[in-house]
Design a protein around this motif. Structure first.
Motif, PDB file in Angstrom:
ATOM      1  N   LYS A  11       1.462  -4.250   5.063  1.00 35.96           N
ATOM      2  CA  LYS A  11       0.674  -5.355   5.613  1.00 35.96           C
ATOM      3  C   LYS A  11       0.707  -5.334   7.146  1.00 35.96           C
ATOM      4  CE  LYS A  11       1.991  -7.984   1.496  1.00 35.96           C
ATOM      5  NZ  LYS A  11       2.880  -6.936   0.916  1.00 35.96           N
ATOM      6  N   VAL A  12       1.893  -5.074   7.684  1.00 34.06           N
ATOM      7  CA  VAL A  12       2.025  -4.982   9.140  1.00 34.06           C
ATOM      8  C   VAL A  12       1.259  -3.776   9.669  1.00 34.06           C
ATOM      9  CG1 VAL A  12       3.689  -4.509  10.994  1.00 34.06           C
ATOM     10  CG2 VAL A  12       4.195  -6.258   9.276  1.00 34.06           C
ATOM     11  N   GLN A  13       1.406  -2.637   9.011  1.00 33.70           N
ATOM     12  CA  GLN A  13       0.739  -1.426   9.487  1.00 33.70           C
ATOM     13  C   GLN A  13      -0.780  -1.570   9.490  1.00 33.70           C
ATOM     14  OE1 GLN A  13       2.394   1.662   6.985  1.00 33.70           O
ATOM     15  NE2 GLN A  13       4.034   2.085   8.443  1.00 33.70           N
ATOM     16  N   ARG A  14      -1.309  -2.307   8.545  1.00 35.16           N
ATOM     17  CA  ARG A  14      -2.769  -2.450   8.479  1.00 35.16           C
ATOM     18  C   ARG A  14      -3.283  -3.540   9.415  1.00 35.16           C
ATOM     19  NH1 ARG A  14      -7.069  -0.322   5.342  1.00 35.16           N
ATOM     20  NH2 ARG A  14      -8.842  -1.747   5.285  1.00 35.16           N
TER      21      ARG A  14
ATOM     22  N   ALA B 247      -4.849 -15.193  17.920  1.00 33.01           N
ATOM     23  CA  ALA B 247      -4.765 -14.316  16.759  1.00 33.01           C
ATOM     24  C   ALA B 247      -4.602 -15.111  15.471  1.00 33.01           C
ATOM     25  CB  ALA B 247      -3.587 -13.364  16.927  1.00 33.01           C
ATOM     26  N   PRO B 248      -5.230 -14.649  14.385  1.00 31.31           N
ATOM     27  CA  PRO B 248      -4.925 -15.227  13.078  1.00 31.31           C
ATOM     28  C   PRO B 248      -3.490 -14.922  12.686  1.00 31.31           C
ATOM     29  CG  PRO B 248      -6.336 -13.304  12.851  1.00 31.31           C
ATOM     30  CD  PRO B 248      -6.216 -13.570  14.318  1.00 31.31           C
ATOM     31  N   VAL B 249      -2.943 -15.737  11.788  1.00 28.25           N
ATOM     32  CA  VAL B 249      -1.534 -15.636  11.405  1.00 28.25           C
ATOM     33  C   VAL B 249      -1.444 -15.526   9.892  1.00 28.25           C
ATOM     34  CG1 VAL B 249       0.727 -16.747  11.498  1.00 28.25           C
ATOM     35  CG2 VAL B 249      -0.883 -17.056  13.394  1.00 28.25           C
TER      36      VAL B 249
ATOM     37  N   TYR C 244       5.805 -10.238  13.457  1.00 28.31           N
ATOM     38  CA  TYR C 244       5.282  -8.954  13.922  1.00 28.31           C
ATOM     39  C   TYR C 244       4.006  -9.242  14.693  1.00 28.31           C
ATOM     40  CZ  TYR C 244       8.622  -7.287  10.505  1.00 28.31           C
ATOM     41  OH  TYR C 244       9.780  -7.071   9.796  1.00 28.31           O
ATOM     42  N   LEU C 245       4.036  -8.948  15.995  1.00 33.66           N
ATOM     43  CA  LEU C 245       2.968  -9.348  16.906  1.00 33.66           C
ATOM     44  C   LEU C 245       2.182  -8.148  17.407  1.00 33.66           C
ATOM     45  CD1 LEU C 245       4.835 -11.863  16.861  1.00 33.66           C
ATOM     46  CD2 LEU C 245       4.360 -12.143  19.289  1.00 33.66           C
ATOM     47  N   PRO C 246       0.868  -8.300  17.540  1.00 30.14           N
ATOM     48  CA  PRO C 246       0.066  -7.256  18.187  1.00 30.14           C
ATOM     49  C   PRO C 246       0.449  -7.111  19.657  1.00 30.14           C
ATOM     50  CG  PRO C 246      -1.317  -8.850  17.016  1.00 30.14           C
ATOM     51  CD  PRO C 246       0.054  -9.431  17.078  1.00 30.14           C
TER      52      PRO C 246
ATOM     53  N   GLN D  89      -4.892  -4.656  14.013  1.00 33.67           N
ATOM     54  CA  GLN D  89      -6.206  -5.293  14.047  1.00 33.67           C
ATOM     55  C   GLN D  89      -6.169  -6.648  14.754  1.00 33.67           C
ATOM     56  OE1 GLN D  89      -8.024  -5.425  10.136  1.00 33.67           O
ATOM     57  NE2 GLN D  89      -7.412  -3.333   9.667  1.00 33.67           N
ATOM     58  N   GLY D  90      -4.988  -7.050  15.257  1.00 30.29           N
ATOM     59  CA  GLY D  90      -4.883  -8.295  16.009  1.00 30.29           C
ATOM     60  C   GLY D  90      -4.359  -9.474  15.236  1.00 30.29           C
ATOM     61  N   VAL D  91      -3.741  -9.239  14.075  1.00 32.68           N
ATOM     62  CA  VAL D  91      -3.204 -10.315  13.239  1.00 32.68           C
ATOM     63  C   VAL D  91      -1.689 -10.412  13.450  1.00 32.68           C
ATOM     64  CG1 VAL D  91      -2.915 -11.154  10.871  1.00 32.68           C
ATOM     65  CG2 VAL D  91      -5.010  -9.942  11.517  1.00 32.68           C
ATOM     66  N   ILE D  92      -1.175 -11.613  13.566  1.00 28.55           N
ATOM     67  CA  ILE D  92       0.272 -11.848  13.568  1.00 28.55           C
ATOM     68  C   ILE D  92       0.728 -11.957  12.117  1.00 28.55           C
ATOM     69  CG2 ILE D  92       2.098 -13.487  14.151  1.00 28.55           C
ATOM     70  CD1 ILE D  92       0.434 -14.246  16.619  1.00 28.55           C
ATOM     71  N   VAL D  93       1.678 -11.122  11.724  1.00 27.97           N
ATOM     72  CA  VAL D  93       2.197 -11.128  10.355  1.00 27.97           C
ATOM     73  C   VAL D  93       3.637 -11.631  10.382  1.00 27.97           C
ATOM     74  CG1 VAL D  93       2.814  -9.724   8.349  1.00 27.97           C
ATOM     75  CG2 VAL D  93       0.672  -9.279   9.584  1.00 27.97           C
TER      76      VAL D  93
END
Length: 299
Positions: free
Chosen positions: A101-104, A76-78, A68-70, A108-112
């Motif tokens: 986790k993805v929604q939050r 980006a942090p991962v 899941y990418l911004p 904010q710029g994090v790859i989940v």
């Protein structure tokens, strides 16, 4: 069917650059992008989040992950998330594993990432950890293409997944043998399998026998507490105060880490085992405490 959600910003750039006369291929690309966006919305994802679905990181059919990418990630942090399920069940697509986790964090710029792995009885926990090590190496190779920073990666897992990421974090040789680089640390969400020999030498549920077998040498090799060293990356051990043994094992792990000079922090929560996973990412004190740990290890 190929999902355009896997193509990300590159596909949009191609569509913008090609003239209208590009014809059927451009139309297929446009259609696939729309399908990917529809899938993301159906999963409850924020606008702009791109989902790369079922990426293969190994030869086993179970060795897949979702990313899941911004909208515009740059270095980006991962976050590398591993589901639980007693080493026998579970799936990367379960809403409690990834949605909050993805929604939050993705906006904010994090790859989940949400990661699958082979399960019992086809794969032992040792083999599962080796699969996750391959997934970690794959992610670090791919991260720059996604706009991510492979060095700013944090492991996270729930239940059996928490045991597996704690084992990888404790014994970095497993990951390094698969080609993985260093990572920042780990967040273990309510594992009660940090001290495997202690579990196996007292009355315990049968599923632990299925996972860890009958050999004391195997128990120790699969025990995060016994595999950690002074070089083990920092770990946050979230535990449910409603369970009989989770916080006791977390404190024992942290005490052993501190004796070695490693960093470990215990975060007890008055939540159930499932709530520990599902409520992370909601706007609450628990999520903010996890975020404080993530900021600390990212400095």
């Amino acid at each position: 069917m190929l999902r355009l959600a896997r193509w990300g910003w590159l596909t949009l750039a191609l569509l913008a650059a090609w003239p209208a006369a590009a014809g059927p291929l451009a139309e297929r690309l446009r259609e696939r992008w729309q399908i990917g966006q529809a899938e993301a919305r159906a999963a409850g994802l924020p606008d702009g989040v791109r989902m790369l679905s079922a990426l293969r990181y190994g030869d086993d059919p179970a060795e897949t992950l979702d990313a899941y990418l911004p909208a515009q990630p740059q270095h980006a942090p991962v976050l590398f998330m591993v589901h639980g399920g007693a080493w026998r069940l579970g799936d990367k697509g379960a809403p409690a594993v990834f949605v909050n986790k993805v929604q939050r964090w993705v906006p904010q710029g994090v790859i989940v990432l949400s990661v699958n792995y082979p399960l019992l009885p086809q794969a032992t926990p040792r083999q599962q950890a080796q699969s996750l090590a391959r997934a970690l190496a794959f992610v670090q190779r791919q991260a720059p293409r996604w706009g991510g920073d492979p060095a700013r990666l944090v492991l996270m897992g729930h239940s059996a997944g928490a045991h597996l990421i704690a084992l990888l974090n404790a014994d970095a040789s497993l990951a390094h043998q698969a080609g993985a680089q260093a990572w920042r640390g780990a967040v273990a969400l309510d594992s009660a399998a940090l001290d495997v020999p202690a579990i196996m030498q007292r009355p315990h549920p049968r599923f632990y026998d299925d996972a860890f077998g009958a050999q004391p040498a195997d128990w120790r090799a699969l025990s995060p507490l016994h595999q950690q060293t002074a070089a083990t990356p920092p770990i946050l051990l979230v535990c449910s105060s409603r369970r009989a043994d989770a916080c006791a094992q977390a404190h024992a792990y942290a005490d052993a880490a501190h004796a070695l000079g490693a960093r470990a922090q215990v975060l007890p929560q008055d939540l159930s085992h499932q709530e520990i996973n599902a409520q992370l990412g909601l706007d609450n004190a628990y999520t903010r405490q996890v975020e404080a740990f993530l900021r600390d290890i990212s400095r």
